[in-house]
Motif scaffolding. Structure first.
Motif, short mmCIF file in Angstrom:
data_model
loop_
_atom_site.label_atom_id
_atom_site.label_comp_id
_atom_site.label_asym_id
_atom_site.label_seq_id
_atom_site.Cartn_x
_atom_site.Cartn_y
_atom_site.Cartn_z
N ASP A 13 0.83 -1.20 0.00
CA ASP A 13 0.00 0.00 0.00
C ASP A 13 0.87 1.26 0.00
O ASP A 13 0.56 2.24 -0.67
CB ASP A 13 -0.94 -0.02 1.21
N LEU A 14 1.98 1.22 0.72
CA LEU A 14 2.91 2.36 0.75
C LEU A 14 3.56 2.54 -0.62
O LEU A 14 3.65 3.66 -1.12
CB LEU A 14 3.98 2.17 1.83
N THR A 15 3.99 1.46 -1.23
CA THR A 15 4.59 1.54 -2.56
C THR A 15 3.59 2.10 -3.56
O THR A 15 3.94 2.96 -4.39
CB THR A 15 5.10 0.16 -3.02
N LYS A 16 2.35 1.67 -3.48
CA LYS A 16 1.30 2.17 -4.38
C LYS A 16 1.07 3.67 -4.17
O LYS A 16 0.95 4.43 -5.12
CB LYS A 16 0.01 1.40 -4.18
N ALA A 17 1.01 4.10 -2.90
CA ALA A 17 0.81 5.52 -2.60
C ALA A 17 1.99 6.35 -3.11
O ALA A 17 1.81 7.46 -3.64
CB ALA A 17 0.64 5.72 -1.09
N ALA A 18 3.21 5.82 -2.97
CA ALA A 18 4.40 6.53 -3.45
C ALA A 18 4.36 6.64 -4.98
O ALA A 18 4.65 7.71 -5.53
CB ALA A 18 5.66 5.79 -2.99
N ARG A 19 4.02 5.55 -5.63
CA ARG A 19 3.94 5.57 -7.09
C ARG A 19 2.91 6.60 -7.56
O ARG A 19 3.17 7.39 -8.46
CB ARG A 19 3.58 4.18 -7.62
N THR A 20 1.74 6.58 -6.94
CA THR A 20 0.69 7.54 -7.30
C THR A 20 1.17 8.97 -7.13
O THR A 20 0.99 9.81 -8.01
CB THR A 20 -0.57 7.28 -6.44
N ARG A 21 1.81 9.25 -6.00
CA ARG A 21 2.30 10.60 -5.72
C ARG A 21 3.34 11.04 -6.75
O ARG A 21 3.32 12.16 -7.24
CB ARG A 21 2.88 10.65 -4.30
N LEU A 22 4.28 10.14 -7.08
CA LEU A 22 5.33 10.47 -8.03
C LEU A 22 4.74 10.73 -9.42
O LEU A 22 5.12 11.70 -10.09
CB LEU A 22 6.37 9.36 -8.08
#
Length: 152
Positions: A13-22
């Motif tokens: 979930d953290l990786t997905k949130a980071a990807r979305t933000r980037l």
């Protein structure tokens, strides 16, 4: 606003949130950026670029240069995916990359554990004091050194 709660992301979930933000920042989420982020998020303490390069190198089965990792970490800090612990020249993954705050770190001198807290009232006062002195603050970083509850 003073201290407040966030939805803290973990694991995938953290990786997905980071990807979305980037991607919202107009950047690409490459395989190498994902590996660097996952390595950073896998540390339980602030990690240096060399620590991260070593972890990624082991996972990749090939040497990854710290210079490449530094560039990616700079991008992550600029995009709010990671925070830099200035006194340790190390980084931590931001568990809530969709929310931008100034940094307040509690750094344990015994074990190195670093806790990031948000308290906008404190950083607002720091910004105000800087402005009153004729200084234009860009990014206040407050680090409090001491001992964590486990080491105290």
């Amino acid at each position: 606003m003073s201290a407040h709660n966030h939805h803290e992301h973990h694991g995938a979930d953290l990786t997905k949130a980071a990807r979305t933000r980037l991607e919202e920042a107009g950047e690409q989420w490459t395989a190498m950026r994902e590996r660097v982020f996952e390595a950073l998020a896998g540390f339980d303490k602030p990690a240096s670029a060399y620590d991260i390069a070593e972890a990624v190198s082991k996972a990749e089965g090939r040497r990854v240069a710290a210079n490449s990792v530094y560039r990616i970490l700079d991008l992550f800090v600029g995009s709010n995916l990671a925070r830099r612990v200035e006194s340790a020249n190390a980084y931590v993954a931001n568990a809530h990359p969709e929310c931008l705050h100034d940094c307040i770190f509690l750094v344990c001198d015994s074990c190195g554990q670093t806790t990031h807290i948000d308290d906008d009232s404190i950083t607002k006062n720091v910004r105000s004091a800087a402005q009153h002195a004729g200084f234009s603050p860009v990014r206040p970083v407050i680090e409090v050194r001491g001992k964590c509850g486990k080491c105290d």
